[in-house]
Design a protein around this motif. Structure first.
Motif, PDB file in Angstrom:
ATOM      1  N   ALA A 224      -4.299   0.720  -5.291  1.00 16.14           N
ATOM      2  CA  ALA A 224      -4.183   1.812  -4.315  1.00 16.14           C
ATOM      3  C   ALA A 224      -3.526   3.038  -4.934  1.00 16.14           C
ATOM      4  O   ALA A 224      -3.917   4.173  -4.650  1.00 16.14           O
ATOM      5  CB  ALA A 224      -3.378   1.339  -3.112  1.00 16.14           C
ATOM      6  N   ILE A 225      -2.529   2.805  -5.789  1.00 15.90           N
ATOM      7  CA  ILE A 225      -1.829   3.927  -6.408  1.00 15.90           C
ATOM      8  C   ILE A 225      -2.750   4.619  -7.411  1.00 15.90           C
ATOM      9  O   ILE A 225      -2.781   5.851  -7.508  1.00 15.90           O
ATOM     10  CB  ILE A 225      -0.532   3.422  -7.070  1.00 15.90           C
ATOM     11  N   HIS A 228      -5.069   6.781  -5.546  1.00 13.00           N
ATOM     12  CA  HIS A 228      -4.418   7.990  -5.045  1.00 13.00           C
ATOM     13  C   HIS A 228      -4.425   9.080  -6.119  1.00 13.00           C
ATOM     14  O   HIS A 228      -4.825  10.220  -5.877  1.00 13.00           O
ATOM     15  CB  HIS A 228      -2.984   7.642  -4.632  1.00 13.00           C
TER      16      HIS A 228
ATOM     17  N   LEU B  51      -3.528   4.057   2.169  1.00 11.36           N
ATOM     18  CA  LEU B  51      -3.157   2.761   1.599  1.00 11.36           C
ATOM     19  C   LEU B  51      -1.988   2.898   0.624  1.00 11.36           C
ATOM     20  O   LEU B  51      -1.036   2.124   0.670  1.00 11.36           O
ATOM     21  CB  LEU B  51      -4.379   2.145   0.903  1.00 11.36           C
ATOM     22  N   ALA B  52      -2.043   3.896  -0.234  1.00  7.86           N
ATOM     23  CA  ALA B  52      -0.957   4.074  -1.207  1.00  7.86           C
ATOM     24  C   ALA B  52       0.355   4.381  -0.485  1.00  7.86           C
ATOM     25  O   ALA B  52       1.415   3.896  -0.860  1.00  7.86           O
ATOM     26  CB  ALA B  52      -1.316   5.194  -2.173  1.00  7.86           C
ATOM     27  N   GLU B  53       0.259   5.176   0.575  1.00  8.90           N
ATOM     28  CA  GLU B  53       1.461   5.502   1.346  1.00  8.90           C
ATOM     29  C   GLU B  53       2.014   4.240   2.010  1.00  8.90           C
ATOM     30  O   GLU B  53       3.228   4.070   2.126  1.00  8.90           O
ATOM     31  CB  GLU B  53       1.151   6.557   2.403  1.00  8.90           C
ATOM     32  N   PHE B  57       4.082   4.518  -1.885  1.00  8.16           N
ATOM     33  CA  PHE B  57       3.855   5.457  -2.982  1.00  8.16           C
ATOM     34  C   PHE B  57       4.051   6.872  -2.460  1.00  8.16           C
ATOM     35  O   PHE B  57       3.469   7.254  -1.448  1.00  8.16           O
ATOM     36  CB  PHE B  57       2.439   5.276  -3.524  1.00  8.16           C
TER      37      PHE B  57
END
Lengths: 471, 184
Positions: A224-225, A228, B51-53, B57
């Motif tokens: 996911a990172i 992003h 999703l990252a949040e 993140f």
């Protein structure tokens, strides 16, 4: 390994019509297998048309090699260029090819920033087209140098001659613009490919295929990172490519506009060159993607919606080009400059007048058929029109280069330009080279962005959910 | 896979659960974050908004790097041209000034775009730690679907709250399928 057998869908898949960018019934796995399956299909099971097409293109690549050999061995005299027409096919073809490349960047960057969802299924394909078109374009300035093995002198580097290139010249701007454009297009294309290469790594049935795709995918695992940062980088690249694509064709038009030749020295050149570039690029996208979707039975992924949208953009940019032509003509009359008005009169009625008439027919008159919805939604008609526009845009560059040069200021230095067989051979050869690269690309890399089509699947599932909840 | 005897914590990369839809994955990530887990990663075959949040993140530094790259490109390009025309190869054309900066704008612009685009690519891959040929998550055979159609959450063993059995139970409680330990 998820799919046991890889084959194209047996029966013909229907087109979902002009309102959908994807056929209903697709899920994440089915789009991965459909798009990846085209690549993983064993070579012997390839459509016959692919094999024949790739072979014919390969013959033309050989013609290109032969023409280059003759050029390097015997020199520029094998071409039809002379004084006063020092810029012949080499520059005509250079501008034509680089213009074709521009639609790829437009589709992938500008339509991305404008959130046009129909770009998704055709962006990868058009980016590949951009790269290969820029490769063809880049050949011509090098070939026409006369001593092509010294092409690296164009770059500023410390050398034993203590010489530096002239950075006030548009020709040097061209070196930077085209090489930057090629590099950024490659970066943009490769970044878009990485998640799909990971998919290919995971669905490929054979170990050697897995290894190749694994190396190219750089170990992408869909974190996911990572996504992003990936999306941020992609967005920024789209934002950078947008002014870049406008600047590249502006600089190409400066090659003409900065000079003082009547017919070249006009301020309308940059915008009308950019519009023409996008016009020809969309024509080339349609020329290529219509057969491709038929041969690989991908009517559910590249639908009438894509084709009609591209046709509308063609119509729009074509009208900008028409405006450019009319303003060019108007100002050569309105300026009162006798060289300008003679140039334009000669362009329309002189020895090359037939090329101007063909240009107007191909680029302005015939494409007006696209106003009719029925024409836009008839696949073969759009395909034929796209070919006509490709020819028209090539004629435009021929008219600009040749008719402006062949009547010099003094009648004693007037001349004619007749392209030789090596001119035609080199031109046809680059078309073969371009098509061969496209044929290989379709076989080796996913020609539709798989993860972006998954996003469309996700988006459509969401919409259906909301619709159900509303009822 | 949990039946694999992975007793010392160093042999375990983490605990992984599989989900069918992005919505389930986001909900699971949010619950895991609320439970106090911080060292975790979510894997998806498509970019999922939020999703990252959901796994905590916050700072995406790609844009800042690209800004620096663009500034360096523009300054570098302009300086190169000034140096060529004024210092290295001064060329007097009809008495015109050597420092003819308007003519340098196109190349300066191209250099800026070139360097910022390359920075975008390099900084994105570098911060993501790619290329990385080996990663423990690839040890799970089911994980190959992370690039096709399945969604995964992996709580890593370096999280202070991680205990092999407790975390597995927690992931099962979130509705995850195929809950397993990932060997390091």
């Amino acid at each position: 390994m998820i799919t046991e057998k890889i084959e194209l869908p047996p029966e013909q898949i229907p087109d979902p019509g002009p309102n959908r960018i994807l056929s209903p019934g697709h899920d994440y796995q089915s789009v991965s297998e459909r798009i990846g399956g085209v690549v993983l299909l064993p070579l012997v099971n390839s459509p016959k048309k692919w094999l024949v097409g790739a072979f014919i293109s390969f013959i033309f690549v050989n013609i290109l090699m032969f023409c280059m050999y003759v050029l390097f061995f015997r020199g520029i005299g094998t071409w039809g260029v002379n004084i006063p027409i020092g810029w012949g096919f080499a520059i005509v073809n250079f501008v034509w090819w680089i213009g074709i490349g521009h639609a790829g960047t437009l589709i992938s960057a500008i339509l991305f920033l404008l959130k046009q969802d129909w770009r998704t299924s055709i962006n990868r394909f058009s980016e590949a087209m951009t790269l290969f078109a820029v490769a063809c374009a880049g050949m011509f300035p090098i070939l026409h140098l006369g001593r092509p093995w010294l092409a690296y002198w164009l770059f500023p580097y410390p050398n034993s001659m203590w010489l530096w290139p002239q950075p006030r010249s548009p020709l040097e701007w061209d070196v930077f613009a085209v090489s930057t454009y090629g590099t950024v297009s490659l970066v943009f294309w490769y970044i878009g490919l990485v998640p799909d290469l990971a998919t290919m790594r995971d669905i490929a049935p054979k170990m050697w295929q897995k290894k190749i795709y694994a190396v190219l995918a750089l170990g992408w695992r869909g974190s996911a990172i990572h996504w992003h940062r990936y999306q941020k980088a992609y967005l920024l690249l789209a934002g950078l490519a947008t002014p870049l694509v406008l600047s590249v064709h502006t600089v190409v038009s400066f090659d003409f506009a900065i000079s003082i030749i009547p017919g070249w020295h006009t301020t309308i050149f940059p915008p009308y060159f950019v519009a023409g570039a996008i016009y020809s690029g969309f024509a080339m996208v349609l020329t290529l993607i219509i057969p491709m979707r038929a041969w690989y039975n991908m009517r559910d992924l590249v639908t009438l919606r894509h084709i009609e949208s591209a046709a509308k953009l063609m119509l729009g940019t074509g009208l900008i080009v028409a405006y450019g032509y009319s303003m060019e003509a108007f100002f050569s009359w309105y300026s009162g400059d006798k060289y300008e008005s003679f140039m334009y009169w000669n362009r329309m009625t002189g020895p090359y007048g037939f090329t101007y008439a063909m240009l107007i027919a191909c680029n302005i008159a015939i494409p007006q058929l696209l106003w009719i919805k029925k024409v836009r939604q008839t696949i073969w008609a759009v395909w034929v029109l796209s070919i006509i526009i490709n020819i028209g845009m090539w004629l435009e560059r021929f008219v600009i280069v040749v008719t402006s040069l062949h009547r010099d200021f003094l009648p004693s230095s007037w001349g004619m330009y007749i392209p030789t067989k090596y001119d035609w051979g080199t031109y046809a050869g680059t078309i073969g080279f371009f098509l061969l690269l496209m044929f290989l690309f379709v076989r080796m890399l996913p020609s539709i962005s798989i993860f972006e089509v998954r996003e469309v699947v996700h988006h459509e599932a969401h919409e259906r959910q909301e619709l159900l909840e509303a009822q | 896979m949990s039946q694999l005897e992975l007793s010392p914590l160093e042999d375990i990369h983490g605990a992984m659960a599989e989900f069918d839809t992005p919505e389930e994955l986001i909900a699971a990530c949010e619950k895991a974050y609320a439970e106090g887990f911080r060292k975790m990663d979510a894997y998806a075959p498509l970019p999922v908004e939020g999703l990252a949040e959901a796994i905590g993140f916050k700072r995406n530094k790609v844009a800042f790097c690209v800004l620096i790259g663009g500034i360096c490109g523009a300054i570098g390009g302009f300086a190169l041209l000034e140096w060529i025309t004024v210092i290295a190869y001064p060329h007097n054309v009809g008495g015109r000034p050597l420092n003819s900066w308007p003519a340098y704008i196109p190349i300066t612009f191209e250099c800026m775009i070139l360097l910022s685009a390359l920075t975008a690519m390099i900084s994105m891959f570098a911060m993501n730690g790619l290329p990385k040929p080996y990663h423990p998550v690839f040890n799970i055979p089911e994980f190959e679907r992370a690039s096709i159609d399945k969604f995964f959450l992996c709580i890593e063993s370096r999280d202070p709250k991680f205990t092999p059995d407790g975390t597995l139970d927690f992931l099962r409680g979130l509705g995850g399928k195929e809950v397993t330990l990932v060997p390091a």
